[in-house]
Enzyme design. Structure first.
Site, mmCIF file in Angstrom:
data_model
loop_
_atom_site.group_PDB
_atom_site.id
_atom_site.type_symbol
_atom_site.label_atom_id
_atom_site.label_comp_id
_atom_site.label_asym_id
_atom_site.label_seq_id
_atom_site.Cartn_x
_atom_site.Cartn_y
_atom_site.Cartn_z
ATOM 1 N N ASP A 8 -30.226 54.700 -38.980
ATOM 2 C CA ASP A 8 -31.042 54.022 -39.983
ATOM 3 C C ASP A 8 -31.957 53.081 -39.210
ATOM 4 O O ASP A 8 -31.506 52.071 -38.665
ATOM 5 C CB ASP A 8 -30.150 53.240 -40.955
ATOM 6 N N VAL A 9 -33.243 53.402 -39.148
ATOM 7 C CA VAL A 9 -34.145 52.659 -38.264
ATOM 8 C C VAL A 9 -34.334 51.209 -38.700
ATOM 9 O O VAL A 9 -34.827 50.380 -37.921
ATOM 10 C CB VAL A 9 -35.518 53.345 -38.137
ATOM 11 N N ASN A 63 -41.715 58.129 -36.581
ATOM 12 C CA ASN A 63 -42.081 58.904 -37.753
ATOM 13 C C ASN A 63 -41.340 58.506 -39.022
ATOM 14 O O ASN A 63 -41.851 58.716 -40.118
ATOM 15 C CB ASN A 63 -41.825 60.391 -37.440
ATOM 16 N N TYR A 95 -46.221 51.156 -49.743
ATOM 17 C CA TYR A 95 -46.507 52.165 -48.720
ATOM 18 C C TYR A 95 -47.824 51.855 -48.014
ATOM 19 O O TYR A 95 -47.908 51.859 -46.777
ATOM 20 C CB TYR A 95 -46.567 53.542 -49.377
ATOM 21 N N LYS A 122 -48.496 50.879 -44.030
ATOM 22 C CA LYS A 122 -49.279 51.762 -43.167
ATOM 23 C C LYS A 122 -50.494 51.036 -42.581
ATOM 24 O O LYS A 122 -50.886 51.309 -41.437
ATOM 25 C CB LYS A 122 -49.700 53.015 -43.936
#
Length: 260
Positions: free
Chosen positions: A69-70, A96, A165, A169
């Site tokens: 789990d990053v 990613n 999101y 980004k």
């Protein structure tokens, strides 16, 4: 520490990659492209069974699967420790792993927990993995390596109801620039690929109808995810003296240029 490991047979390649979000979609496509072209790859993701499925798509290659789990610092530490223990170094990080979050939710109705989940995965996770990769690349011999961040068309132009999101980004672009600058003394090259409408489970709705800026719902064209994977491999295999700082790869006729 939640990381667990399985391995396929070792390979003879000297190029070592870590791919996060490798259990599906773009991460799987990139991991398989690298594995099939001689890279040894550590596959990271939250679901061990899907990582195993990815590794099985290149059964003769050298793959390491690590449940990660990053957003959890201890998981990221375990991922890079396992990669170094197995392969000896890290030449490439494809940063990613990401999530869109709840779709179609107006700003005023977005739960804070949902916002935090997207930020923790897309931004904090990317930072933690880049930091761990930096530590390895700075101290290994020969020194250096490459980080490729998975941005998005949304790093430039948002879709409706995508505040979490889109914010992450846009932030990832700043992370890419800062990492690229700070990596120069250590032969660490950092770039970003911004992807639009690659055909994956995450974009399946695009083909049936996506909300547009004018309030209409319209289908959008998609492209083969394999084209993204080949672009990432091209960026990855450049000599460290050369770098693709930003690349945009998208379905040619998608509503991006002039969106809104």
């Amino acid at each position: 520490m939640n990381a667990t490991q399985t391995t396929t047979q070792p390979g003879n390649g000297t190029r070592i990659a870590v791919v996060t979000g490798a259990g599906s979609g773009i991460g799987r496509a990139v991991a398989v492209e690298l594995l099939r072209t001689g890279w040894s790859v550590a596959l990271a993701g939250r679901h061990p069974e899907t990582l195993t499925e990815t590794a099985a798509l290149a059964p003769e290659a050298a793959a390491l699967t690590v449940r990660t789990d990053v957003s959890q610092p201890e998981d990221v530490t375990a991922l890079f420790t396992a990669t170094k223990d197995r392969f000896g170094r890290v030449d490439l990080l494809f940063n990613n792993a990401g999530t869109f979050g709840p779709g179609g939710v107006p700003v005023e109705d977005l739960p804070y927990d949902a916002w935090r989940h997207v930020v923790d995965t897309n931004l904090n996770g990317a930072f933690l993995c880049a930091q761990a990769a930096y530590r390895e690349m700075k101290t290994q011999d020969p020194q250096g390596g490459r980080i490729i961040n998975n941005g998005s068309i949304s790093a430039h132009t948002p879709r409706p109801h995508s505040v979490a999101y889109t914010a992450t980004k846009h932030a990832l672009t700043g992370l890419t620039k800062s990492l690229s600058l700070d990596g120069r003394p250590y032969n660490i090259a950092v770039g970003q690929i911004d992807i639009g409408n690659a055909a994956t489970d995450m974009t399946a709705r695009m083909r049936t109808g996506a909300l547009q800026a004018n309030g209409e719902v319209a289908p959008e064209p998609v492209m083969d995810v394999a084209d993204v994977a080949r672009t990432v491999r091209h960026m990855a295999e450049l000599p460290l003296e050369a770098n693709v700082q930003f690349a945009t790869v998208l379905a040619t006729a998608m509503p991006y240029v002039g969106r809104g």
